[in-house]
Motif scaffolding. Structure first.
Motif, PDB file in Angstrom:
ATOM      1  N   GLN A  17       0.835  -1.199   0.000  1.00  0.00           N
ATOM      2  CA  GLN A  17       0.000   0.000   0.000  1.00  0.00           C
ATOM      3  C   GLN A  17       0.867   1.245   0.000  1.00  0.00           C
ATOM      4  OE1 GLN A  17      -3.578   0.400   0.118  1.00  0.00           O
ATOM      5  NE2 GLN A  17      -2.794   2.384  -0.467  1.00  0.00           N
ATOM      6  N   ARG A  18       0.578   2.156  -0.915  1.00  0.00           N
ATOM      7  CA  ARG A  18       1.233   3.472  -0.911  1.00  0.00           C
ATOM      8  C   ARG A  18       0.350   4.430  -0.136  1.00  0.00           C
ATOM      9  NH1 ARG A  18       4.312   4.729  -6.373  1.00  0.00           N
ATOM     10  NH2 ARG A  18       4.509   6.631  -5.171  1.00  0.00           N
ATOM     11  N   LEU A  19       0.997   5.237   0.716  1.00  0.00           N
ATOM     12  CA  LEU A  19       0.286   6.194   1.559  1.00  0.00           C
ATOM     13  C   LEU A  19       0.985   7.537   1.477  1.00  0.00           C
ATOM     14  CD1 LEU A  19       0.172   3.620   4.397  1.00  0.00           C
ATOM     15  CD2 LEU A  19      -1.900   4.581   3.428  1.00  0.00           C
ATOM     16  N   SER A  20       0.230   8.596   1.723  1.00  0.00           N
ATOM     17  CA  SER A  20       0.838   9.922   1.676  1.00  0.00           C
ATOM     18  C   SER A  20       1.852  10.060   2.808  1.00  0.00           C
ATOM     19  CB  SER A  20      -0.224  11.015   1.771  1.00  0.00           C
ATOM     20  OG  SER A  20      -0.815  11.022   3.040  1.00  0.00           O
ATOM     21  N   ALA A  21       2.924  10.741   2.529  1.00  0.00           N
ATOM     22  CA  ALA A  21       4.004  10.929   3.506  1.00  0.00           C
ATOM     23  C   ALA A  21       3.638  12.055   4.467  1.00  0.00           C
ATOM     24  CB  ALA A  21       5.317  11.204   2.796  1.00  0.00           C
ATOM     25  N   THR A  22       2.574  11.806   5.236  1.00  0.00           N
ATOM     26  CA  THR A  22       2.044  12.752   6.212  1.00  0.00           C
ATOM     27  C   THR A  22       1.773  11.992   7.505  1.00  0.00           C
ATOM     28  OG1 THR A  22      -0.248  12.305   5.600  1.00  0.00           O
ATOM     29  CG2 THR A  22       0.884  14.069   4.373  1.00  0.00           C
ATOM     30  N   PRO A  23       1.581  12.703   8.621  1.00  0.00           N
ATOM     31  CA  PRO A  23       1.202  11.997   9.847  1.00  0.00           C
ATOM     32  C   PRO A  23      -0.070  11.153   9.676  1.00  0.00           C
ATOM     33  CG  PRO A  23       1.924  14.207  10.382  1.00  0.00           C
ATOM     34  CD  PRO A  23       1.855  14.134   8.874  1.00  0.00           C
ATOM     35  N   GLN A  53       1.814  -3.635  14.793  1.00  0.00           N
ATOM     36  CA  GLN A  53       1.317  -2.272  14.624  1.00  0.00           C
ATOM     37  C   GLN A  53       2.297  -1.249  15.192  1.00  0.00           C
ATOM     38  OE1 GLN A  53      -2.993  -1.658  15.486  1.00  0.00           O
ATOM     39  NE2 GLN A  53      -2.955  -3.863  15.868  1.00  0.00           N
ATOM     40  N   LEU A  54       2.923  -1.571  16.304  1.00  0.00           N
ATOM     41  CA  LEU A  54       3.899  -0.667  16.903  1.00  0.00           C
ATOM     42  C   LEU A  54       5.119  -0.508  16.004  1.00  0.00           C
ATOM     43  CD1 LEU A  54       4.697   1.118  19.247  1.00  0.00           C
ATOM     44  CD2 LEU A  54       5.514  -0.916  20.442  1.00  0.00           C
ATOM     45  N   VAL A  55       5.601  -1.607  15.444  1.00  0.00           N
ATOM     46  CA  VAL A  55       6.749  -1.542  14.534  1.00  0.00           C
ATOM     47  C   VAL A  55       6.389  -0.707  13.303  1.00  0.00           C
ATOM     48  CG1 VAL A  55       8.207  -2.908  12.967  1.00  0.00           C
ATOM     49  CG2 VAL A  55       7.845  -3.662  15.341  1.00  0.00           C
ATOM     50  N   VAL A  56       5.219  -0.944  12.718  1.00  0.00           N
ATOM     51  CA  VAL A  56       4.791  -0.162  11.552  1.00  0.00           C
ATOM     52  C   VAL A  56       4.671   1.311  11.919  1.00  0.00           C
ATOM     53  CG1 VAL A  56       2.855   0.266   9.974  1.00  0.00           C
ATOM     54  CG2 VAL A  56       3.700  -2.058  10.312  1.00  0.00           C
ATOM     55  N   ALA A  57       4.112   1.603  13.074  1.00  0.00           N
ATOM     56  CA  ALA A  57       3.960   3.000  13.499  1.00  0.00           C
ATOM     57  C   ALA A  57       5.313   3.693  13.577  1.00  0.00           C
ATOM     58  CB  ALA A  57       3.246   3.076  14.847  1.00  0.00           C
ATOM     59  N   GLU A  58       6.305   3.036  14.145  1.00  0.00           N
ATOM     60  CA  GLU A  58       7.642   3.634  14.271  1.00  0.00           C
ATOM     61  C   GLU A  58       8.301   3.825  12.909  1.00  0.00           C
ATOM     62  OE1 GLU A  58       8.874   4.995  16.852  1.00  0.00           O
ATOM     63  OE2 GLU A  58       7.374   4.293  18.257  1.00  0.00           O
ATOM     64  N   ALA A  60       6.826   3.953   9.922  1.00  0.00           N
ATOM     65  CA  ALA A  60       6.074   4.924   9.128  1.00  0.00           C
ATOM     66  C   ALA A  60       6.322   6.347   9.626  1.00  0.00           C
ATOM     67  CB  ALA A  60       4.580   4.592   9.168  1.00  0.00           C
ATOM     68  N   ALA A  61       6.392   6.528  10.941  1.00  0.00           N
ATOM     69  CA  ALA A  61       6.684   7.858  11.491  1.00  0.00           C
ATOM     70  C   ALA A  61       8.053   8.341  11.023  1.00  0.00           C
ATOM     71  CB  ALA A  61       6.617   7.828  13.017  1.00  0.00           C
ATOM     72  N   ALA A  63       9.509   7.418   8.237  1.00  0.00           N
ATOM     73  CA  ALA A  63       9.403   7.681   6.800  1.00  0.00           C
ATOM     74  C   ALA A  63       8.809   9.057   6.532  1.00  0.00           C
ATOM     75  CB  ALA A  63       8.570   6.599   6.113  1.00  0.00           C
ATOM     76  N   VAL A  64       7.789   9.446   7.293  1.00  0.00           N
ATOM     77  CA  VAL A  64       7.156  10.736   7.036  1.00  0.00           C
ATOM     78  C   VAL A  64       7.909  11.891   7.682  1.00  0.00           C
ATOM     79  CG1 VAL A  64       4.897   9.656   6.736  1.00  0.00           C
ATOM     80  CG2 VAL A  64       5.473  10.661   8.925  1.00  0.00           C
ATOM     81  N   THR A  65       8.695  11.615   8.706  1.00  0.00           N
ATOM     82  CA  THR A  65       9.446  12.670   9.380  1.00  0.00           C
ATOM     83  C   THR A  65      10.807  12.905   8.729  1.00  0.00           C
ATOM     84  OG1 THR A  65       8.380  12.126  11.469  1.00  0.00           O
ATOM     85  CG2 THR A  65      10.398  13.426  11.601  1.00  0.00           C
ATOM     86  N   HIS A  66      11.526  11.823   8.461  1.00  0.00           N
ATOM     87  CA  HIS A  66      12.905  11.946   7.982  1.00  0.00           C
ATOM     88  C   HIS A  66      13.070  11.551   6.515  1.00  0.00           C
ATOM     89  CE1 HIS A  66      13.930  12.560  12.134  1.00  0.00           C
ATOM     90  NE2 HIS A  66      13.391  11.406  12.455  1.00  0.00           N
ATOM     91  N   GLY A  67      12.126  10.818   5.955  1.00  0.00           N
ATOM     92  CA  GLY A  67      12.269  10.333   4.587  1.00  0.00           C
ATOM     93  C   GLY A  67      11.337  10.999   3.599  1.00  0.00           C
ATOM     94  N   ARG A  68      10.657  12.034   4.034  1.00  0.00           N
ATOM     95  CA  ARG A  68       9.655  12.685   3.184  1.00  0.00           C
ATOM     96  C   ARG A  68      10.298  13.515   2.085  1.00  0.00           C
ATOM     97  NH1 ARG A  68       6.647  17.388   2.757  1.00  0.00           N
ATOM     98  NH2 ARG A  68       4.489  17.009   2.165  1.00  0.00           N
ATOM     99  N   VAL A  69       9.763  13.349   0.898  1.00  0.00           N
ATOM    100  CA  VAL A  69      10.079  14.200  -0.250  1.00  0.00           C
ATOM    101  C   VAL A  69       8.735  14.745  -0.718  1.00  0.00           C
ATOM    102  CG1 VAL A  69      10.913  14.246  -2.630  1.00  0.00           C
ATOM    103  CG2 VAL A  69      12.120  12.872  -0.916  1.00  0.00           C
ATOM    104  N   PRO A  70       8.586  16.078  -0.794  1.00  0.00           N
ATOM    105  CA  PRO A  70       7.288  16.640  -1.197  1.00  0.00           C
ATOM    106  C   PRO A  70       6.759  16.008  -2.484  1.00  0.00           C
ATOM    107  CG  PRO A  70       8.753  18.378  -0.470  1.00  0.00           C
ATOM    108  CD  PRO A  70       9.578  17.118  -0.536  1.00  0.00           C
ATOM    109  N   GLY A  71       5.497  15.624  -2.447  1.00  0.00           N
ATOM    110  CA  GLY A  71       4.856  15.033  -3.613  1.00  0.00           C
ATOM    111  C   GLY A  71       5.088  13.542  -3.765  1.00  0.00           C
ATOM    112  N   ARG A  72       5.855  12.943  -2.882  1.00  0.00           N
ATOM    113  CA  ARG A  72       6.137  11.501  -2.964  1.00  0.00           C
ATOM    114  C   ARG A  72       5.484  10.772  -1.794  1.00  0.00           C
ATOM    115  NH1 ARG A  72      10.824  10.104  -6.105  1.00  0.00           N
ATOM    116  NH2 ARG A  72      10.741  11.513  -7.870  1.00  0.00           N
TER     117      ARG A  72
END
Length: 158
Positions: A17-23, A53-58, A60-61, A63-72
């Motif tokens: 699943q692809r998800l927006s790189a947002t909280p 779920q805890l591992v995914v939460a960490e 994913a957090a 990815a959106v905090t440190h790995g975010r590229v706008p529009g990706r």
């Protein structure tokens, strides 16, 4: 166009699943993990599902905090590996320039505490390069009696 959530790709033992790189995308990744594991026979409130779920939460957090590229977007991939009694969790982001390491978890470390949790719950974990970005992965034992916190060496992708 940055779509918040699209139709997931699933098989009886895999989800992509692809998800927006947002909280919000990170929260959806955690919830999607719980519901997917429930459909695979792992109760939503069970220890295994809660750990996953805890591992995914960490991841994913991160990815959106440190790995975010706008529009990706970032990508969540869950795979049951029955031959190994393992759930493999992969979170991919678009930033390959930020190296990620699993920390030692010393109290003086100001960063990486979430990855200490991942390290404690996973039997394996690591980082793999991609054409664009990186994939951070962790493997959780399906059998709760199996010890976690094993080797950290990334295994070759392929």
């Amino acid at each position: 166009m940055n779509v918040e959530i699209s139709t997931p790709t699933t098989s009886p033992a895999a989800l992509v699943q692809r998800l927006s790189a947002t909280p919000r995308g990170a929260r959806l990744a955690r919830r999607l993990t719980g519901t997917t594991l429930a459909t695979w026979g792992h109760p939503l409130d069970g220890d295994f599902s809660q750990s996953a779920q805890l591992v995914v939460a960490e991841l994913a957090a991160n990815a959106v905090t440190h790995g975010r590229v706008p529009g990706r977007d970032f990508e969540l991939r869950l795979r049951l590996l029955p031959a190994q009694d393992t759930l493999r969790i992969e979170v991919s982001d678009a930033r390959g320039d930020r190296a990620l390491r699993f920390p030692d978890g010393r109290p003086e470390d100001e960063r990486g505490r979430g990855l200490v949790i991942v390290r404690a719950l996973a039997k394996l974990g690591g980082v793999s390069e991609r054409d664009v970005g990186k994939t951070v992965w962790a493997e959780l034992p399906l059998d709760s009696r199996q010890p976690a916190g094993g080797s950290r060496a990334p295994e070759p992708e392929g």
